[in-house]
Design a protein around this motif. Structure first.
Motif, PDB file in Angstrom:
ATOM      1  N   ILE A 296      -3.466  -0.781  60.262  1.00 30.31           N
ATOM      2  CA  ILE A 296      -2.110  -0.897  59.726  1.00 30.31           C
ATOM      3  C   ILE A 296      -1.152  -0.997  60.906  1.00 30.31           C
ATOM      4  O   ILE A 296      -1.298  -0.277  61.903  1.00 30.31           O
ATOM      5  CB  ILE A 296      -1.760   0.322  58.834  1.00 30.31           C
ATOM      6  CG1 ILE A 296      -2.503   0.230  57.498  1.00 30.31           C
ATOM      7  CG2 ILE A 296      -0.261   0.417  58.584  1.00 30.31           C
ATOM      8  CD1 ILE A 296      -2.293   1.417  56.583  1.00 30.31           C
ATOM      9  N   SER A 297      -0.177  -1.881  60.799  1.00 34.58           N
ATOM     10  CA  SER A 297       0.787  -2.086  61.878  1.00 34.58           C
ATOM     11  C   SER A 297       1.620  -0.831  62.118  1.00 34.58           C
ATOM     12  O   SER A 297       2.242  -0.305  61.183  1.00 34.58           O
ATOM     13  CB  SER A 297       1.718  -3.252  61.528  1.00 34.58           C
ATOM     14  OG  SER A 297       2.882  -3.231  62.326  1.00 34.58           O
ATOM     15  N   PRO A 298       1.677  -0.340  63.364  1.00 38.88           N
ATOM     16  CA  PRO A 298       2.519   0.832  63.661  1.00 38.88           C
ATOM     17  C   PRO A 298       4.001   0.540  63.426  1.00 38.88           C
ATOM     18  O   PRO A 298       4.765   1.444  63.093  1.00 38.88           O
ATOM     19  CB  PRO A 298       2.233   1.129  65.131  1.00 38.88           C
ATOM     20  CG  PRO A 298       1.615  -0.114  65.680  1.00 38.88           C
ATOM     21  CD  PRO A 298       0.927  -0.802  64.547  1.00 38.88           C
ATOM     22  N   VAL A 299       4.397  -0.718  63.577  1.00 38.94           N
ATOM     23  CA  VAL A 299       5.795  -1.091  63.321  1.00 38.94           C
ATOM     24  C   VAL A 299       6.115  -0.929  61.839  1.00 38.94           C
ATOM     25  O   VAL A 299       7.119  -0.316  61.454  1.00 38.94           O
ATOM     26  CB  VAL A 299       6.062  -2.549  63.773  1.00 38.94           C
ATOM     27  CG1 VAL A 299       7.421  -3.029  63.264  1.00 38.94           C
ATOM     28  CG2 VAL A 299       6.008  -2.650  65.292  1.00 38.94           C
ATOM     29  N   ARG A 300       5.230  -1.453  60.992  1.00 40.29           N
ATOM     30  CA  ARG A 300       5.442  -1.344  59.550  1.00 40.29           C
ATOM     31  C   ARG A 300       5.403   0.118  59.106  1.00 40.29           C
ATOM     32  O   ARG A 300       6.221   0.555  58.294  1.00 40.29           O
ATOM     33  CB  ARG A 300       4.355  -2.141  58.816  1.00 40.29           C
ATOM     34  CG  ARG A 300       4.498  -3.646  58.926  1.00 40.29           C
ATOM     35  CD  ARG A 300       5.372  -4.223  57.839  1.00 40.29           C
ATOM     36  NE  ARG A 300       4.745  -4.142  56.524  1.00 40.29           N
ATOM     37  CZ  ARG A 300       5.381  -4.430  55.389  1.00 40.29           C
ATOM     38  NH1 ARG A 300       6.654  -4.775  55.409  1.00 40.29           N
ATOM     39  NH2 ARG A 300       4.760  -4.357  54.221  1.00 40.29           N
ATOM     40  N   TYR A 301       4.449   0.893  59.646  1.00 40.96           N
ATOM     41  CA  TYR A 301       4.348   2.301  59.256  1.00 40.96           C
ATOM     42  C   TYR A 301       5.591   3.079  59.718  1.00 40.96           C
ATOM     43  O   TYR A 301       6.110   3.930  58.990  1.00 40.96           O
ATOM     44  CB  TYR A 301       3.082   2.939  59.834  1.00 40.96           C
ATOM     45  CG  TYR A 301       2.946   4.400  59.459  1.00 40.96           C
ATOM     46  CD1 TYR A 301       2.526   4.764  58.171  1.00 40.96           C
ATOM     47  CD2 TYR A 301       3.263   5.413  60.364  1.00 40.96           C
ATOM     48  CE1 TYR A 301       2.437   6.110  57.818  1.00 40.96           C
ATOM     49  CE2 TYR A 301       3.166   6.755  60.013  1.00 40.96           C
ATOM     50  CZ  TYR A 301       2.747   7.100  58.739  1.00 40.96           C
ATOM     51  OH  TYR A 301       2.666   8.422  58.379  1.00 40.96           O
ATOM     52  N   GLY A 302       6.083   2.772  60.910  1.00 37.67           N
ATOM     53  CA  GLY A 302       7.291   3.428  61.410  1.00 37.67           C
ATOM     54  C   GLY A 302       8.498   3.130  60.528  1.00 37.67           C
ATOM     55  O   GLY A 302       9.319   4.013  60.250  1.00 37.67           O
ATOM     56  N   ASN A 303       8.600   1.876  60.068  1.00 36.39           N
ATOM     57  CA  ASN A 303       9.684   1.513  59.153  1.00 36.39           C
ATOM     58  C   ASN A 303       9.565   2.279  57.839  1.00 36.39           C
ATOM     59  O   ASN A 303      10.562   2.740  57.277  1.00 36.39           O
ATOM     60  CB  ASN A 303       9.666   0.008  58.869  1.00 36.39           C
ATOM     61  CG  ASN A 303      10.044  -0.812  60.077  1.00 36.39           C
ATOM     62  OD1 ASN A 303      10.621  -0.299  61.034  1.00 36.39           O
ATOM     63  ND2 ASN A 303       9.709  -2.087  60.053  1.00 36.39           N
ATOM     64  N   TYR A 304       8.323   2.405  57.353  1.00 38.73           N
ATOM     65  CA  TYR A 304       8.089   3.139  56.101  1.00 38.73           C
ATOM     66  C   TYR A 304       8.581   4.580  56.227  1.00 38.73           C
ATOM     67  O   TYR A 304       9.270   5.097  55.347  1.00 38.73           O
ATOM     68  CB  TYR A 304       6.600   3.107  55.761  1.00 38.73           C
ATOM     69  CG  TYR A 304       6.214   4.073  54.659  1.00 38.73           C
ATOM     70  CD1 TYR A 304       6.484   3.776  53.323  1.00 38.73           C
ATOM     71  CD2 TYR A 304       5.599   5.299  54.961  1.00 38.73           C
ATOM     72  CE1 TYR A 304       6.151   4.682  52.318  1.00 38.73           C
ATOM     73  CE2 TYR A 304       5.264   6.195  53.961  1.00 38.73           C
ATOM     74  CZ  TYR A 304       5.538   5.882  52.642  1.00 38.73           C
ATOM     75  OH  TYR A 304       5.214   6.771  51.645  1.00 38.73           O
ATOM     76  N   LYS A 305       8.250   5.230  57.332  1.00 39.21           N
ATOM     77  CA  LYS A 305       8.671   6.626  57.545  1.00 39.21           C
ATOM     78  C   LYS A 305      10.194   6.745  57.562  1.00 39.21           C
ATOM     79  O   LYS A 305      10.762   7.635  56.932  1.00 39.21           O
ATOM     80  CB  LYS A 305       8.109   7.161  58.869  1.00 39.21           C
ATOM     81  CG  LYS A 305       6.639   7.487  58.846  1.00 39.21           C
ATOM     82  CD  LYS A 305       6.268   8.472  59.967  1.00 39.21           C
ATOM     83  CE  LYS A 305       6.670   7.965  61.339  1.00 39.21           C
ATOM     84  NZ  LYS A 305       6.251   8.905  62.412  1.00 39.21           N
ATOM     85  N   ASP A 306      10.850   5.827  58.282  1.00 37.21           N
ATOM     86  CA  ASP A 306      12.310   5.884  58.390  1.00 37.21           C
ATOM     87  C   ASP A 306      12.970   5.651  57.034  1.00 37.21           C
ATOM     88  O   ASP A 306      13.942   6.342  56.679  1.00 37.21           O
ATOM     89  CB  ASP A 306      12.808   4.839  59.390  1.00 37.21           C
ATOM     90  CG  ASP A 306      12.433   5.180  60.823  1.00 37.21           C
ATOM     91  OD1 ASP A 306      12.071   6.352  61.084  1.00 37.21           O
ATOM     92  OD2 ASP A 306      12.472   4.275  61.687  1.00 37.21           O
ATOM     93  N   LEU A 307      12.473   4.674  56.285  1.00 37.14           N
ATOM     94  CA  LEU A 307      13.068   4.364  54.988  1.00 37.14           C
ATOM     95  C   LEU A 307      12.800   5.472  53.977  1.00 37.14           C
ATOM     96  O   LEU A 307      13.654   5.784  53.136  1.00 37.14           O
ATOM     97  CB  LEU A 307      12.535   3.017  54.470  1.00 37.14           C
ATOM     98  CG  LEU A 307      12.932   1.796  55.306  1.00 37.14           C
ATOM     99  CD1 LEU A 307      12.263   0.536  54.769  1.00 37.14           C
ATOM    100  CD2 LEU A 307      14.452   1.614  55.317  1.00 37.14           C
ATOM    101  N   TYR A 308      11.622   6.089  54.047  1.00 38.44           N
ATOM    102  CA  TYR A 308      11.299   7.211  53.161  1.00 38.44           C
ATOM    103  C   TYR A 308      12.295   8.349  53.379  1.00 38.44           C
ATOM    104  O   TYR A 308      12.834   8.919  52.423  1.00 38.44           O
ATOM    105  CB  TYR A 308       9.870   7.687  53.439  1.00 38.44           C
ATOM    106  CG  TYR A 308       9.359   8.732  52.464  1.00 38.44           C
ATOM    107  CD1 TYR A 308       8.593   8.361  51.365  1.00 38.44           C
ATOM    108  CD2 TYR A 308       9.650  10.083  52.645  1.00 38.44           C
ATOM    109  CE1 TYR A 308       8.122   9.315  50.471  1.00 38.44           C
ATOM    110  CE2 TYR A 308       9.194  11.052  51.760  1.00 38.44           C
ATOM    111  CZ  TYR A 308       8.424  10.653  50.673  1.00 38.44           C
ATOM    112  OH  TYR A 308       7.972  11.593  49.782  1.00 38.44           O
ATOM    113  N   ARG A 309      12.556   8.663  54.641  1.00 41.84           N
ATOM    114  CA  ARG A 309      13.491   9.748  54.959  1.00 41.84           C
ATOM    115  C   ARG A 309      14.916   9.379  54.538  1.00 41.84           C
ATOM    116  O   ARG A 309      15.688  10.246  54.106  1.00 41.84           O
ATOM    117  CB  ARG A 309      13.426  10.067  56.449  1.00 41.84           C
ATOM    118  CG  ARG A 309      12.120  10.780  56.827  1.00 41.84           C
ATOM    119  CD  ARG A 309      11.996  11.060  58.295  1.00 41.84           C
ATOM    120  NE  ARG A 309      10.701  11.667  58.594  1.00 41.84           N
ATOM    121  CZ  ARG A 309       9.898  11.277  59.577  1.00 41.84           C
ATOM    122  NH1 ARG A 309      10.257  10.288  60.370  1.00 41.84           N
ATOM    123  NH2 ARG A 309       8.727  11.875  59.776  1.00 41.84           N
TER     124      ARG A 309
END
Length: 317
Positions: A296-309
Motif C-alpha cells: 500500500i502506498s505510504p502517501v495514500r495511507y498518510g492521506n487517509y490518516k490525516d483525513l480521518y483525523r
C-alpha cells in the motif's frame, strides 16, 4: 363536431411565436448565461447571451453550466435570448456547480509544482461521492524522471484509477486522452500551474477563439478560468473547464466511511483482528501489515490518516 388542431412544433416560430432553440449552457456569469445552440448538423452553432425567466426564481431553481435548455430567441442577429425551460438533468455537482457530467478528469503536474497528494485524494473522494468515475492525469512528463512516473502509477494505478501521463509541451499522451473523453461530457479540474489550460488548447486549438466570442459579449479577459465553462471537442464530446482549486473540505461523511474511498485497503481488511478496524492504532491490522510490506502506498495511507483525523475533529464542533 369540433376538430382538434395538430400540436405545433415548439421549436417553430409559427403564429408570431418566438423561435425556440435547444442548446447547452456553456458559461454563466453575473446572471447571464451563454447558450451554445446547434440547429442542425450542417451548422457550426452559435452562442446566445441569455437571461433566465423569472419563473425559475419562483421555483427556486437556478440554471447551471452544463444544463440542456430550451431557449427563446429575442434577437437573432445580436444573439440574445431567454432561457424558457431547463431540460431534465442527468446529475448535478455541488462543487464545481455543474450539471450533466459523465466523468471527471483531474490534472496535476508530476513536477514543478510537486503534486499535493492530499488535495488529489480529496478531489477523488468528492467525485466518488457524487457517483462519477475519475481519470487521473499527470502532466509535464517531458521534465519528469521514470522513477517519478513509476511511483505515481504504483500509488494510484494500483488502487483502480485510470492514470494517464501527458506532456502538453510535447503533445504526448493527447491521443489517448482524446479517446478517453470521446462521446462524454467531462469535468476538468486541477490546481494552478499544472498545465490544465495548455492541455485544453492541445485538445482543441480553437478553444481560445470560442471563449473569445463570449469575451467580446461580456468585455472580460479571454481565458482566465474563474468560472466553469464548456468547450466542445467534437460532436457529443465536451470538456467542462472549472476554476483552479487550492483546498477542498470533506463534508457529509462519517470518519468510518472514509476507508471505503481507499479501495486498495479492501483486500487486506479480512486480515484485521477487529471488525470495524480503523487501520490506525489497532494491533494485528491487515492494512498496516500490507503498508509495512510495501503493498500500500505510504502517501495514500498518510492521506487517509490525516483525513480521518480531520473528520474526527469536525464532529467535535
Amino acid at each position: 363536431m369540433k376538430q382538434n388542431k395538430a400540436p405545433q412544433n415548439p421549436m417553430d416560430e409559427g403564429n408570431g411565436r418566438r423561435k425556440k432553440v435547444q442548446g447547452k449552457i456553456i458559461k454563466g456569469i453575473a446572471g447571464f448565461y451563454y447558450v451554445f445552440a446547434k440547429e442542425n448538423r450542417n451548422t457550426g452553432g452559435k452562442v446566445y447571451e441569455c437571461k433566465a425567466k423569472g419563473i425559475f426564481r419562483k421555483e427556486n431553481k437556478k440554471p447551471m453550466v452544463g444544463d440542456n435548455v430550451c431557449m427563446e430567441v429575442l434577437e437573432e442577429e445580436a444573439g440574445i435570448g431567454n432561457i424558457a425551460r431547463i431540460l431534465p438533468r442527468q446529475n448535478e455537482l455541488i462543487r464545481p456547480a455543474v450539471a450533466n457530467i459523465d466523468q471527471a478528469l483531474v490534472i496535476f503536474a508530476i513536477v514543478k509544482p510537486e503534486p499535493n497528494f492530499q488535495l488529489l485524494d480529496r478531489f477523488l473522494i468528492m467525485m466518488e461521492q457524487q457517483g462519477l468515475s475519475c481519470i487521473v492525469c499527470f502532466n509535464k512528463l517531458d521534465i519528469a524522471s521514470a522513477e517519478e512516473r513509476e511511483n505515481l502509477q504504483k500509488a494510484y494505478g494500483s488502487c483502480g484509477y485510470r492514470v494517464l501521463f501527458t506532456s502538453a509541451e510535447k503533445g504526448e499522451g493527447m491521443e489517448e486522452l482524446r479517446s478517453l473523453l470521446y462521446g462524454k461530457t467531462t469535468a476538468v479540474a486541477g490546481p494552478s500551474g499544472v498545465g490544465k489550460s495548455s492541455i485544453i488548447n492541445c485538445l482543441n486549438p480553437d478553444a481560445g477563439m470560442e471563449t473569445g466570442e463570449i469575451s467580446r459579449k461580456i468585455d472580460r479577459g479571454k481565458h482566465t478560468t474563474r468560472h466553469s465553462e464548456i468547450i466542445a471537442l467534437q460532436e457529443n464530446t465536451y470538456i467542462m473547464d472549472t476554476p483552479g482549486f487550492t483546498s477542498l473540505r470533506l463534508f457529509s461523511m462519517e470518519k468510518e466511511d472514509l476507508q471505503g474511498f481507499y479501495p486498495e485497503f479492501a483486500r487486506y481488511e479480512g486480515h484485521c483482528r477487529f471488525t470495524g478496524c480503523s487501520h490506525l492504532s489497532e494491533p494485528d491490522c491487515g492494512v498496516k501489515q500490507a503498508l509495512s510490506e510495501g503493498k500500500i502506498s505510504p502517501v495514500r495511507y498518510g492521506n487517509y490518516k490525516d483525513l480521518y483525523r480531520e473528520l474526527q475533529e469536525q464532529k467535535k464542533y
